[in-house]
Design an enzyme around this catalytic site. Structure first.
Site, short mmCIF file in Angstrom:
data_model
loop_
_atom_site.label_atom_id
_atom_site.label_comp_id
_atom_site.label_asym_id
_atom_site.label_seq_id
_atom_site.Cartn_x
_atom_site.Cartn_y
_atom_site.Cartn_z
N CYS A 1 -43.52 -4.50 35.39
CA CYS A 1 -42.44 -3.90 34.56
C CYS A 1 -41.13 -4.14 35.24
CB CYS A 1 -42.81 -2.38 34.53
SG CYS A 1 -41.40 -1.34 33.64
N GLU B 1 -25.30 -16.92 -12.59
CA GLU B 1 -24.48 -16.03 -11.85
C GLU B 1 -24.95 -15.58 -10.45
OE1 GLU B 1 -24.96 -12.36 -14.27
OE2 GLU B 1 -24.34 -13.69 -16.23
N LYS C 1 -26.87 -13.49 -7.71
CA LYS C 1 -27.90 -12.39 -7.76
C LYS C 1 -27.01 -11.10 -6.71
CE LYS C 1 -32.36 -10.65 -8.05
NZ LYS C 1 -32.18 -9.34 -7.37
N SER D 1 -36.09 -5.07 -14.93
CA SER D 1 -35.59 -6.12 -13.75
C SER D 1 -35.91 -7.42 -14.36
CB SER D 1 -36.74 -5.61 -12.68
OG SER D 1 -37.82 -6.08 -13.28
N ASP E 1 0.74 -1.18 0.20
CA ASP E 1 0.12 0.01 -0.04
C ASP E 1 1.08 1.24 0.00
OD1 ASP E 1 -2.05 -1.96 0.16
OD2 ASP E 1 -2.89 -1.09 2.15
N GLU F 1 -23.84 -4.17 -10.57
CA GLU F 1 -24.37 -3.74 -9.26
C GLU F 1 -23.46 -3.22 -8.20
OE1 GLU F 1 -27.46 -4.96 -9.50
OE2 GLU F 1 -28.41 -4.78 -7.56
N ARG G 1 -30.40 3.19 -12.26
CA ARG G 1 -31.58 2.57 -12.86
C ARG G 1 -32.70 3.76 -13.03
NH1 ARG G 1 -34.53 -2.53 -11.44
NH2 ARG G 1 -36.49 -2.27 -12.56
N GLU H 1 3.90 1.74 -1.27
CA GLU H 1 4.46 2.02 -2.50
C GLU H 1 3.42 2.60 -3.35
OE1 GLU H 1 7.97 -1.60 -2.67
OE2 GLU H 1 5.61 -2.27 -2.83
N CYS I 1 -46.39 -1.05 30.01
CA CYS I 1 -46.24 -0.46 31.48
C CYS I 1 -47.01 0.64 31.57
CB CYS I 1 -44.79 -0.36 31.88
SG CYS I 1 -44.46 0.68 33.26
N LYS J 1 -34.48 -16.49 -5.95
CA LYS J 1 -34.13 -16.00 -4.74
C LYS J 1 -34.03 -16.88 -3.44
CE LYS J 1 -35.83 -11.64 -4.68
NZ LYS J 1 -35.60 -10.24 -4.36
N TYR K 1 -22.17 -7.57 -14.72
CA TYR K 1 -22.91 -8.74 -15.37
C TYR K 1 -23.39 -8.67 -16.82
CZ TYR K 1 -26.50 -6.45 -12.59
OH TYR K 1 -27.42 -5.60 -11.93
N LYS L 1 -29.39 -17.06 -17.03
CA LYS L 1 -29.60 -16.39 -18.35
C LYS L 1 -29.30 -17.43 -19.46
CE LYS L 1 -27.72 -12.07 -16.38
NZ LYS L 1 -26.50 -11.34 -16.23
N ASP M 1 -26.86 -8.17 -4.17
CA ASP M 1 -27.83 -7.44 -3.52
C ASP M 1 -27.44 -5.93 -3.07
OD1 ASP M 1 -30.05 -6.95 -2.33
OD2 ASP M 1 -30.05 -7.83 -0.42
N CYS N 1 -42.00 5.76 35.01
CA CYS N 1 -41.22 4.60 34.52
C CYS N 1 -39.96 5.36 33.80
CB CYS N 1 -41.98 3.85 33.90
SG CYS N 1 -41.05 2.45 32.99
N ASP O 1 0.85 4.14 -2.70
CA ASP O 1 0.61 5.69 -2.30
C ASP O 1 1.77 6.70 -2.76
OD1 ASP O 1 -1.72 4.99 -1.17
OD2 ASP O 1 -0.86 4.94 0.92
N CYS P 1 -40.00 -0.56 36.76
CA CYS P 1 -40.61 0.34 37.79
C CYS P 1 -41.53 -0.69 38.58
CB CYS P 1 -41.20 1.50 37.24
SG CYS P 1 -42.64 1.00 36.39
S1 IVH Z 1 -29.08 -9.28 -15.21
C1 IVH Z 1 -31.64 -7.64 -18.71
N1 IVH Z 1 -27.52 -10.07 -13.29
O1 IVH Z 1 -31.27 -7.75 -10.05
C2 IVH Z 1 -30.75 -8.31 -17.57
N2 IVH Z 1 -29.09 -8.70 -12.93
O2 IVH Z 1 -34.15 -8.20 -9.84
C3 IVH Z 1 -30.60 -7.35 -16.43
N3 IVH Z 1 -28.87 -8.19 -10.20
O3 IVH Z 1 -32.22 -4.89 -11.64
C4 IVH Z 1 -30.22 -7.87 -15.01
N4 IVH Z 1 -27.21 -9.66 -9.84
O4 IVH Z 1 -30.07 -4.93 -10.48
C5 IVH Z 1 -28.53 -9.36 -13.66
N5 IVH Z 1 -26.04 -11.35 -12.22
C6 IVH Z 1 -27.15 -10.44 -12.22
C7 IVH Z 1 -27.35 -9.43 -11.29
C8 IVH Z 1 -28.54 -8.83 -11.49
C9 IVH Z 1 -28.05 -8.48 -9.17
C10 IVH Z 1 -30.11 -6.98 -9.99
C11 IVH Z 1 -30.19 -6.14 -11.06
C12 IVH Z 1 -31.71 -6.02 -11.70
C13 IVH Z 1 -32.13 -6.84 -10.48
C14 IVH Z 1 -33.37 -7.72 -11.02
#
Ligand code: IVH
Length: 667
Positions: A406, A113, A115, A83, A34, A173, A136, A36, A424, A312, A225, A288, A117, A430, A38, A409
């Site tokens: 309680c 892949e 997902k 989405s 780190d 993400e 988005r 080096e 209470c 999910k 992604y 996908k 969060d 209290c 910097d 008190c």
């Molecule tokens: S693909 C057209 N891949 O999940 C395809 N989305 O519930 C668009 N997300 O809006 C999304 N990991 O924000 C894709 N490996 C992943 C993801 C992913 C998280 C999110 C993304 C999307 C939301 C949909």
């Protein structure tokens, strides 16, 4: 050095720093220390400072964050940001496979892949340079947050190699890793701010900050992604993403090709278990169709692609020992049983305590001290106990006797019909209830009293300097400066802050009183509806219900509050002390100008930010909503309004007004 030598040195340094940045943040395989790193950065900074003609907005020195913005401009997505459809079970998934295979008349190859969060982002690169990053938003238009995205070290500012399309958007993400999440939340708690409930909220709150320097401090990460471009040379998603990885993007190597449904299910099961070892939150798996031609063949519905689906996970659970139960008394007197647990790691944080909700929940699951219990973390910050592993219980175990008195008190607890919690009833005697009301009163969204925090309230109460809210206004700096942790300066600040609070508007005072169900928004409506405290106190239930957003439950609660002599007396005393107990003149004359009108704000404006316009709309009695419907009265439109929005507005026959026309309306 000649100018051209300087330029060459700068270029070489940038390339070198970008490479080490990539090795550290994308590959996790640093080659230098780190220190080096910097040193290299310092050298570049100095050269850029002394030779401003060679400075560049994409220099790695710019990751520390640029100037503060006044608001975010909006930008259109070249390709809509959709989405994903969700599935929650193997049956749902099989339906998805059946559907796609039938439509394609073939068994396609899939990529799986994680997902992530976090918060979706679309980043544009032109000729290998990062030019724009948009959130988005509503899918067709979002906030331009380029400066904030540039502070994320794993996002390349310039691309590697020369193989990338001339112009493309890459999507991914933005995440806050658990480690940064804990640091930031500890900082927030120390500064008296509410902690973020989860890393997703933290990431989203951070991306919306106007000061990129603060964003840089928050240590976000970004996983990519999806490539959106007219000119992708590869035939499959997997290849396109592998290629993107070679441009320097953080394309997670957890991405995997799957040929069969069984492979996919194995991937899901693997990551459902393994996710507890990841440094960031995931909430499922995304599946996908790999081949782009097949993706095209399947197409999109209005909101989601037909060629992808998410699976999910259920909320993460862990089994741990319940050592004991403590009962907390809130400011309303409500009792919350809390489980003290053998500490465990759950969704990235250490959990020592969890909510048991109320007596019914404990009885329902037959939860007992010394049980092994399942703890779960949902969207909220407080984990909860959701069940018991009864096989691990020994014979000596006894059902739990819920408390009847309680814990603070000793007053007999009551249970009001229809309410899940015990209460209470000793409101005025209290301690945690009184302290809770004072803490609420001083809090930022209420009277926002500077110089006094929750700990000071505890101290002043315990030492007998305050017995109730009104006592705050008679504190003498000389009396309290001898208290441990206070001193001259803090004592003066406290008294000054208390005095200043007399300027807070009527709505804040109403909220600060702590009337049950009167939150911040209701307090505003109430203040405008009643205009002053005396009217409020004398109002009938029918009159109260006539006010916007005040229903049965709130009206009853207000009437109960002022029917209580002690509370009414406290309110009157606060009025005597000089707190604002009526709307200001300008607030009164303004409030009805936009009454009954609903506005949607869109585009960018010259005189005010969108937030300021929203405040104006609300101040003059109007309402701001985010999506256009038949109920919209006006579209308040700035520059760069997207065509889709315009079409919708025209179709519905909604009036469009400019910023100036709007300002005329409220003049
Ligand atoms: S693909 C057209 N891949 O999940 C395809 N989305 O519930 C668009 N997300 O809006 C999304 N990991 O924000 C894709 N490996 C992943 C993801 C992913 C998280 C999110 C993304 C999307 C939301 C949909």
């Amino acid at each position: 050095m000649t100018k051209s030598q300087i330029k060459e040195t700068i270029d070489r340094l940038r390339e070198n720093i970008n490479r080490h940045n990539y090795l550290y943040y994308v590959k996790s395989l640093p080659e230098i220390t780190d220190f080096e790193f910097d040193q290299l950065l310092k050298k570049l900074e100095e050269l850029e400072k002394n030779n401003p003609e060679f400075d560049s907005p994409l220099s790695p020195t710019k990751r520390v964050g640029n100037d503060i913005l006044s608001s975010f401009e909006q930008g259109d997505h070249r390709f809509p940001m959709l989405s994903l459809g969700n599935t929650y079970s193997e049956e749902d998934l099989d339906e998805f496979f059946d559907r796609t295979e039938k439509a394609l008349e073939a068994t396609p190859e899939y990529t799986c892949e994680l997902k992530f969060d976090g918060v979706a982002i679309s980043i544009t690169y032109e000729n290998g340079n990062l030019t724009k990053a948009i959130t988005r938003g509503d899918g067709s238009r979002g906030d331009i947050v380029t400066e904030n995205i540039k502070t994320i070290n794993s996002v390349p500012l310039t691309l590697m190699g020369n193989n990338y399309p001339e112009s493309f958007e890459i999507r991914g993400e933005v995440l806050m890793p658990f480690s940064s999440f804990e640091t930031i939340n500890n900082e927030r708690i120390q500064e008296g701010n509410d902690p973020f409930a989860n890393p997703r909220n933290a990431a989203s709150g951070t991306l919306k900050m106007l000061d990129p320097k603060v964003v840089a401090h928050r240590k976000l990460d970004c996983m990519l992604y999806y490539m959106a471009s007219d000119s992708i040379a590869e035939a499959t998603h997997f290849k396109a993403m592998t290629n993107a990885r070679s441009f320097g993007f953080k394309v997670p190597d957890t991405m995997q090709l799957c040929k069969t449904r069984e492979d996919i299910k194995a991937y899901i099961n693997h990551w459902d278990k393994e996710r507890e070892n990841l440094p960031y939150a995931i909430d499922g798996v995304v599946i996908k169709i790999n081949n782009f031609d097949q993706q095209k063949q399947l197409g999109f519905t209005s909101k989601t692609p037909r060629w992808a689906i998410s699976y999910k996970f259920k909320a993460e659970q862990e089994l741990t020992k319940l050592h004991s139960i403590t009962y907390q008394v809130g400011r309303t007197g409500a009792i919350t049983p809390v489980a003290n647990l053998e500490p465990i790691q759950l969704a990235g944080t250490t959990v020592k305590r969890a909510s048991l909700h109320n007596a019914d929940q404990i009885a329902l699951h037959d939860i007992r001290v010394n049980d092994m219990v399942y703890v779960e973390k949902g969207g909220e910050i407080i984990p909860k106990v959701v069940g018991v592993d009864k096989t691990k219980r020994d014979d000596s175990s006894e059902p739990l006797d819920y408390i009847t008195q309680c814990p603070e008190c000793n007053t007999e607890l009551v249970r009001i019909e229809g309410e899940a919690k015990h209460f209470c009833p000793n409101e005025t005697g209290c301690p945690p209830q009184i302290k809770g009301r004072i803490k609420h009163f001083i809090s930022r969204k209420a009277m926002n009293i500077d110089g006094i925090g929750e700990e000071t309230v505890e101290l002043l109460f315990d030492k007998g300097f305050i017995k109730d809210i009104t006592d705050l206004y008679s504190i003498n700096a000389d009396d309290i400066k001898v208290l441990e942790g206070l001193g001259d300066k803090s004592a003066d600040q406290l008294v000054k802050g208390v005095e200043e609070s007399k300027k807070m508007p009527f709505a804040s005072v109403l909220f600060a009183l702590g009337i049950r169900y009167v939150g911040e928004t209701v307090a505003k409506k109430l203040a405008h509806g009643v205009k002053d405290i005396d009217s409020l106190i004398s109002m009938s239930k029918e009159d109260l219900i006539d006010i916007d957003e005040i229903g049965d439950k709130i009206a009853d609660s207000i009437i109960d509050f002022f029917a209580n002599e002690a509370k009414k007396e406290m309110t009157m005393k606060l009025k005597e002390i000089g707190l604002n107990m009526k709307l200001d003149e300008d607030e009164i004359s303004n409030t009805d100008t936009l009454k009954g009108l609903t506005f949607v704000i869109t585009g960018t404006f010259e005189k005010h930010s969108r937030e300021e316009l929203q405040i104006l709309i609300e101040k003059y009695g109007g309402k701001k909503t985010s999506s256009i419907s038949k109920k919209t009265s006006y579209l308040l439109a700035g520059k760069n309004v997207g065509p889709a929005k315009m079409q919708k507005v025209e179709k519905l026959g909604i009036n469009i007004i400019s910023e100036d026309e709007f300002l005329n309306m409220i003049e």
